[in-house]
Design an enzyme around this catalytic site. Structure first.
Site, mmCIF file in Angstrom:
data_model
loop_
_atom_site.group_PDB
_atom_site.id
_atom_site.type_symbol
_atom_site.label_atom_id
_atom_site.label_comp_id
_atom_site.label_asym_id
_atom_site.label_seq_id
_atom_site.Cartn_x
_atom_site.Cartn_y
_atom_site.Cartn_z
ATOM 1 N N HIS A 132 0.796 -1.230 0.000
ATOM 2 C CA HIS A 132 0.000 0.000 0.000
ATOM 3 C C HIS A 132 0.830 1.282 0.000
ATOM 4 O O HIS A 132 0.456 2.277 0.619
ATOM 5 C CB HIS A 132 -0.977 -0.014 1.201
ATOM 6 C CG HIS A 132 -1.633 -1.355 1.370
ATOM 7 N ND1 HIS A 132 -2.567 -1.839 0.473
ATOM 8 C CD2 HIS A 132 -1.453 -2.332 2.285
ATOM 9 C CE1 HIS A 132 -2.934 -3.055 0.846
ATOM 10 N NE2 HIS A 132 -2.283 -3.378 1.942
ATOM 11 N N CYS A 133 1.988 1.207 -0.659
ATOM 12 C CA CYS A 133 2.889 2.375 -0.742
ATOM 13 C C CYS A 133 3.379 2.847 0.624
ATOM 14 O O CYS A 133 3.760 4.009 0.777
ATOM 15 C CB CYS A 133 2.218 3.545 -1.479
ATOM 16 S SG CYS A 133 1.816 3.146 -3.176
ATOM 17 N N VAL A 134 3.330 1.951 1.598
ATOM 18 C CA VAL A 134 3.913 2.266 2.909
ATOM 19 C C VAL A 134 4.943 1.181 3.213
ATOM 20 O O VAL A 134 4.978 0.611 4.314
ATOM 21 C CB VAL A 134 2.832 2.333 4.030
ATOM 22 C CG1 VAL A 134 3.372 3.059 5.266
ATOM 23 C CG2 VAL A 134 1.579 3.026 3.541
#
Lengths: 131, 402
Positions: free
Chosen positions: B360-362
């Site tokens: 999730h782009c984290v």
């Protein structure tokens, strides 16, 4: 190892279709990652597995469990069948190009033998014809 | 009421294999309702023209629509004036505009939380390399909540900018932003908030908050993709350098100099996504019609239900804060025996339920905690308890395979 089978199938279809060329490329990278033990985002293998097991979950959830657990085994069997059938297809195509029949020993058994090949009754190419 | 609302979304009425679509990936993008689609279509069909430049009646029509949307956005987030609203293509662009526009010097310190989307992490790492700024990552407390005491400690050492996520896309947790801004003010630090997961889901008032910058995306609030907003306090924007320069960002130019346009035009170089901007205006009107009271209530009910049911399934671990009350519409989890990508694909293929899997782009959060990946269920006000039940039922069926 479904990626390998997918790569072969998509590579062949990719000769005629741009969509399948893209899938063949994805399958190729999937194979590369598998053989070098690298993790993937969602590889084409996972997508194919998802489609197959997902289909079974909707219809025969009992079989879905089996297929999910032994997917790798089924994949290897499918790869073997694909490789063997690809080999025989290429062999048949070669014979057809050379002799006009995919089965020089029994040209009548080949669906696409040329008339000339049938009339000639081509025998095994490694032996001289008795004429 | 929800069924009436759902009819407004053509995307949500699709079926696959006789199964209706269940869309639980709203933290990524939200579909556009009919008023938005019709407004964009009308622009494309009837007055597709050069805004801000052409002196034609179509050009003026676009200028009016853009000005109207700017005013709508300003009122929507409680900005003082529409001048403080800059149209961008997404939250990432807004954050980058501030990061690069502040002209930070070597040694100046920027503080971010440990649950930032890459849009609010990578740019600071790049500036660390390029300009020698110091990036301070503030770890969460053991219960995954924000550490205000830790923030104060860092502020005492000197922080130029606190740039944190308002509501996290990782787990929906909303940071105590009022306290953060108050504390930052005390130590003369600027504050920027990543509002991508906040603005679409609950009322935000930038004036009351006292924040210096707020960036958010239109495509997470039912506007067309490629739309976003950066809010900046006028006094701050006056000192900000533009990220892009070019057409319409200058009043006049010569071969050796130029005169910059007024704010906000100087930050909007090049032809803009006029259809998207018009759609954004309609999306805001739609949200106002639905009302934040309903949105908040519906998301909490869905989150509470899904969390409660997931806790009954063995082998599931939640990502981030445990309490559904603090998580908005997001439930993020992983299973000990099934890969999250595979689980997400199975949900899609077997039940036409769309979720998101991965990091999730984290990535930073996952790497720091040794979690491989997870599956995120993010709801919005048009999701129903029926759909949540379908999700749980499908999950139980799929997880029964392992």
């Amino acid at each position: 190892m479904i990626c390998l089978a997918a790569f072969i199938v998509f590579a062949i279809f990719g000769i005629f279709s741009a969509t399948h060329r893209r899938l063949a490329k994805e399958a190729f990278w999937c194979v590369l990652r598998r053989v070098t033990f690298k993790p993937c985002q969602a590889s084409i293998g996972e997508i194919l597995k998802g489609k197959i097991v997902g289909w079974l979950l909707r219809r025969q959830s009992r079989w879905a469990g089996w297929v999910h657990r032994y997917f790798e085994v089924f994949s290897w069997i499918f790869v073997a069948i694909t490789l063997i059938s690809t080999f025989y297809t290429i062999k048949g195509a070669y014979y057809y190009a050379r002799y006009g029949t995919c089965n020089p020993e029994h040209p009548e058994q080949c669906l696409i033998s040329t008339q000339a090949a049938l009339e000639k009754g081509i025998k095994n190419p490694y032996y001289c014809n008795d004429k | 009421m929800i069924q009436d609302i759902k009819k407004q979304f053509p995307f949500l009425s699709q079926e696959k294999n006789g199964q209706p679509l269940v869309y639980f990936d709203n933290a990524c993008m939200t579909p556009c309702p009919l008023p938005v689609l019709e407004a964009v279509d009308k622009y494309n069909r009837e007055f597709f023209s050069c805004g801000g430049r052409s002196n034609t009646h179509f050009g003026r029509q676009i200028d009016n629509k853009v000005a109207e949307t700017r005013e709508l956005v300003a009122k929507f987030i409680g900005a003082g004036t529409p001048q403080e609203i800059i149209f961008t293509k997404n939250t990432t662009e807004g954050i980058n505009l501030v990061a690069r526009g502040l002209n930070l010097q070597a040694g100046e310190r920027v503080l971010v939380s440990d649950r930032e989307h890459n849009s609010d992490l990578i740019v600071w790492q790049v500036l660390q390399k390029e300009r020698g700024i110091e990036l301070v990552i503030l770890p969460s407390k053991s219960d995954e909540t924000f550490d205000l005491a830790g923030l104060e400690t860092e502020l005492q050492k000197g922080i130029k900018l606190v740039s944190v996520v308002y509501s996290s896309n990782l787990d929906g947790y909303t940071l105590p932003v009022e306290e953060i801004v108050k504390m930052a003010r005390k130590y003369d630090a600027l504050v920027m908030l990543d509002g991508a997961q906040a603005v679409p889901h609950h009322a935000v008032n930038v004036k009351k908050l006292g924040v210096d910058f707020l960036a958010f995306s239109g495509h997470k609030m039912m506007a067309p993709s490629g739309t976003g907003v950066l809010y900046g306090r006028l006094a701050r924007l006056e000192k900000l350098s533009p990220l892009l320069s070019g057409g319409h960002s200058v009043k006049d130019s010569h071969y050796d100099n130029y005169e910059a346009e007024d704010i906000p035009a100087r930050f909007e170089a090049g032809l803009q996504n006029y259809g998207g901007i018009i759609g954004l205006g309609e999306a805001i009107k739609f949200i106002k019609q639905v009302g934040f009271d309903f949105i908040v209530k519906q998301e909490f009910e869905l989150n509470y239900f899904i969390t409660r049911e997931l806790k009954q399934i063995g082998g599931i671990s939640f990502v981030g804060a445990d309490d559904p009350k603090s998580r908005g519409g997001i439930v993020n989890f992983y299973h000990e025996k099934m890969d999250s990508h595979q689980l997400s694909i199975f949900l899609d293929e077997s039940a036409n339920i769309l979720t998101r899997s991965g990091r999730h782009c984290v990535h930073s959060w996952y790497n720091s905690r040794g979690v491989k990946d997870s599956i995120r269920v993010s709801s919005y006000f048009y999701n129903t308890i029926d759909e949540a039940e379908k999700l749980i039922s499908a999950l139980k069926k799929i997880l029964g395979l392992v």
